[in-house]
Design a protein around this motif. Structure first.
Motif, PDB file in Angstrom:
ATOM      1  N   CYS A   1       0.599  -8.563   0.787  1.00 25.11           N
ATOM      2  CA  CYS A   1       0.783  -9.451  -0.365  1.00 25.11           C
ATOM      3  C   CYS A   1      -0.488 -10.266  -0.564  1.00 25.11           C
ATOM      4  CB  CYS A   1       1.967 -10.391  -0.164  1.00 25.11           C
ATOM      5  SG  CYS A   1       2.036 -11.684  -1.439  1.00 25.11           S
TER       6      CYS A   1
ATOM      7  N   GLY B   1      -0.852 -12.829  -2.496  1.00 21.84           N
ATOM      8  CA  GLY B   1      -0.546 -14.262  -2.520  1.00 21.84           C
ATOM      9  C   GLY B   1      -0.433 -14.855  -1.126  1.00 21.84           C
ATOM     10  N   CYS B   2       0.246 -14.130  -0.255  1.00 19.14           N
ATOM     11  CA  CYS B   2       0.417 -14.610   1.128  1.00 19.14           C
ATOM     12  C   CYS B   2      -0.821 -14.324   1.970  1.00 19.14           C
ATOM     13  CB  CYS B   2       1.605 -13.921   1.794  1.00 19.14           C
ATOM     14  SG  CYS B   2       3.192 -14.264   1.049  1.00 19.14           S
TER      15      CYS B   2
ATOM     16  N   LYS C   1       3.121  -7.405   5.332  1.00 23.01           N
ATOM     17  CA  LYS C   1       4.559  -7.538   5.563  1.00 23.01           C
ATOM     18  C   LYS C   1       5.008  -6.287   6.323  1.00 23.01           C
ATOM     19  CE  LYS C   1       4.545 -11.216   2.987  1.00 23.01           C
ATOM     20  NZ  LYS C   1       4.750 -12.555   3.558  1.00 23.01           N
TER      21      LYS C   1
ATOM     22  N   CYS D   1       7.253  -8.997  -2.441  1.00 24.94           N
ATOM     23  CA  CYS D   1       7.008 -10.030  -1.434  1.00 24.94           C
ATOM     24  C   CYS D   1       8.206 -10.973  -1.404  1.00 24.94           C
ATOM     25  CB  CYS D   1       5.748 -10.824  -1.763  1.00 24.94           C
ATOM     26  SG  CYS D   1       5.633 -12.308  -0.749  1.00 24.94           S
TER      27      CYS D   1
ATOM     28  N   ASN E   1       8.379 -13.955  -0.601  1.00 26.87           N
ATOM     29  CA  ASN E   1       8.021 -15.292  -1.087  1.00 26.87           C
ATOM     30  C   ASN E   1       7.646 -15.286  -2.561  1.00 26.87           C
ATOM     31  OD1 ASN E   1       8.217 -16.072   1.617  1.00 26.87           O
ATOM     32  ND2 ASN E   1       6.049 -15.609   1.960  1.00 26.87           N
ATOM     33  N   HIS E   2       6.788 -14.327  -2.932  1.00 25.12           N
ATOM     34  CA  HIS E   2       6.220 -14.348  -4.289  1.00 25.12           C
ATOM     35  C   HIS E   2       6.975 -13.495  -5.294  1.00 25.12           C
ATOM     36  CE1 HIS E   2       2.787 -15.750  -1.811  1.00 25.12           C
ATOM     37  NE2 HIS E   2       2.530 -16.478  -2.879  1.00 25.12           N
TER      38      HIS E   2
HETATM   39 ZN   LIG Z   1       3.595 -13.214  -0.926  1.00 24.22          ZN
END
Ligand SMILES: [Zn+2]
Length: 525
Positions: free
Chosen positions: A129, A131-132, A136, A148, A150-151
């Protein structure tokens, strides 16, 4: 003193992204009993704990709070130690992995493994990811339909260079080691899980590097990379006792007698860790003990829940310690939560256990055996010098009891050890007092009442010695309420195995107000 047996034990080191909860404390208390017991038995003990700070999560958490990561880690370490100190956890070493000494020694270790040919450069491929800025797992990919968690943006397939540790090369040696050392993984169920996992899935090489991280320990032979946090965290167990710069201390304590860990991290400790050590030419630890978890009993619904921030059921140790003291905390978890398996915490159950065993049983016995001599004998039981107490528990073989308690303590079956002390010694001693009622007897036959008191006090001597590793403060208060001749610092379990005469008349030395003693465990109302 050079020939004292040495005992080295560790707990898992904790992530400092949040404060410790009662589940974290459970492990430390269980380990502390063992350390205290081993010290009593004459071992030269080193008890190591610490915080695992080189994770991306920690640096992110610090950034969220607008803090420098080092300052954040140091402050969290201070907060953790405050809790451990409040619980009387008797650690000797507390390691912070972000400190320079650990980093230096860690680099020496990884260089050695590299020089020995157990680390190679390869490619890591996985779901990433942007963003992270992290990979993963396949499981996370599947569970979130390729997004993701989270995102909620699509994960992309990415491959990047990395360093692998040749864990697969140690598979046969590990299986042989488990076979040759049947106690290495405890309890037995955890061992069976690991053996079957290795036999069915096999061990894969482990990516031990991360690229593009600022926070962490640089790989010594390639500064573009940092060391994967697990590889670095496990090394605290040796850097904490001098690996890398204090050879003498390291050789004195290694190999470790017991690593205490949570059952969820058994694989890292029983497969990766011994292999890492062998790769660097060191010995594997002697034992890994995987304890169970503490769950929260929801008193409204009766449901048993995992401790989790999102469920809002996190209980901090200080909430209990402030109310009832460290020993009440220790006693509850050691008595109610079997260390090798799982246990529950609920306030109602806490009050029940506390009242029935600490307040009404142990505490009440102490109050009576202080108050009656103070009121009726001016604290001194004249003429008892040199006299051996008579047994108060019919048929109780003390050496046998001590042997059983000892076995339970060494096997970390703390709940069973406490059960023995309560059921075989304290409850029957209370029964002896009830049967003989020295509070009445004293009005009719002072000598007979004195004998009863003198005999019963012996059970407190024995109980306080056996309870010393469990509830150290209260045990000391009990023991030092009388003039037992042996210094408290020197008592051993063997001293509890016989009824003993003492040189002077038995005397109450506890602090009193108007011949009354402050209750050791005031009842929860
Ligand atoms: Zn993410």
């Amino acid at each position: 003193m050079a020939d004292r047996p040495r005992w080295f034990q560790t707990t898992a080191i904790d992530y400092p992204n949040s404060r410790p909860h009662i589940g974290t404390a459970f492990e430390k208390v269980g380990a502390d009993v063992q350390a205290r017991y081993r010290r009593m038995e004459g071992c030269d003990v080193c008890f190591l704990m610490g915080n695992d700070e080189n994770t991306v999560k920690v640096s992110k958490r610090a950034a969220e709070l607008g803090q420098d990561p080092q300052a954040y880690c140091d402050d969290m370490a201070r907060q953790f130690r405050e809790v451990w100190d409040a619980l009387d956890i008797s650690y000797d070493v507390f390691i912070q992995t972000s400190h320079e000494r650990h980093k230096q020694c860690c680099r020496k270790f990884i260089q050695k493994v590299y020089d020995n040919g157990h680390i190679y450069k390869g490619k890591y491929e996985g779901w990433y990811c942007e963003g992270c800025e992290e990979f993963k797992s396949d499981k996370q990919y599947d569970e979130n339909n390729g997004l993701c968690p989270n995102h909620r943006t699509p994960l992309t397939r990415r491959s990047e260079p990395c360093y692998f540790f040749k864990l697969s090369a140690f598979q046969d040696r590990l299986l042989a080691y488990y076979e040759a050392n049947p106690d290495f993984i405890q309890p037995e169920t955890r061992k069976n899980e690991i053996v079957s996992l290795i036999k069915t899935e096999g061990l894969k090489d482990v990516n031990i590097s991360r690229r593009g991280e600022e926070w962490g320990i640089r790989v010594p032979f390639d500064s573009e990379f940092t060391i994967y946090v697990w590889f670095d965290a496990l090394l605290t167990y040796i850097t904490g006792i001098g690996y890398g710069d204090d050879e003498e201390t390291f050789r004195k304590y290694w190999p470790c007698d017991t690593h205490f860990i949570g059952k969820d991290i058994t694989r890292f400790h029983t497969a990766l860790w011994p292999a890492m050590l062998w790769a660097a030419g060191e010995e594997a630890p002697k034992k890994v003990f995987a304890h169970g978890f503490v769950y929260i009993k929801n008193e409204d619904s009766g449901a048993v829940e995992k401790i989790s921030k999102s469920l809002g059921n996190v209980i901090e140790p200080m909430e209990i310690i402030r109310e009832r003291g460290a020993d009440a905390f220790r006693y509850y978890f050691l008595r109610e939560c079997p260390f090798p398996s799982d246990g529950e915490f609920g306030w109602a159950r806490f009050a029940e256990v506390y009242n029935s065993e600490l307040a009404n049983n142990l505490g009440n016995l102490l109050s009576r055996l202080i108050t009656i001599p103070a009121k009726n004998y001016n604290r001194v039981l004249d003429g008892t010098a040199g006299r051996v107490p008579e047994p108060v528990v019919p048929g109780l073989d003390l050496s046998l009891l001590i042997g059983e308690v000892r076995e339970h303590v060494e096997g970390c079956r703390y709940n069973l050890a406490l059960q023995k002390v309560i059921q075989d010694l304290l409850t029957p001693t209370n029964g002896y007092l009830e049967a003989n009622a020295p509070w009445n007897l004293v009005k009719m036959d002072k000598d007979a009442a004195k004998r009863v008191l003198f005999n019963a006090v012996q059970s407190l001597r024995i109980a306080s010695i056996l309870l010393k590793p469990f509830i150290p403060r209260s045990a000391e208060t009990i023991y030092t309420s009388f003039n037992f001749p042996q210094p408290w610092a020197e008592v051993k379990y063997a001293d509890a195995a016989e009824l003993r005469a003492q040189p002077d008349d038995l005397r109450v030395t506890a602090k009193l107000v108007d011949a009354k003693v402050k209750p050791l465990f005031p009842r929860i109302g």
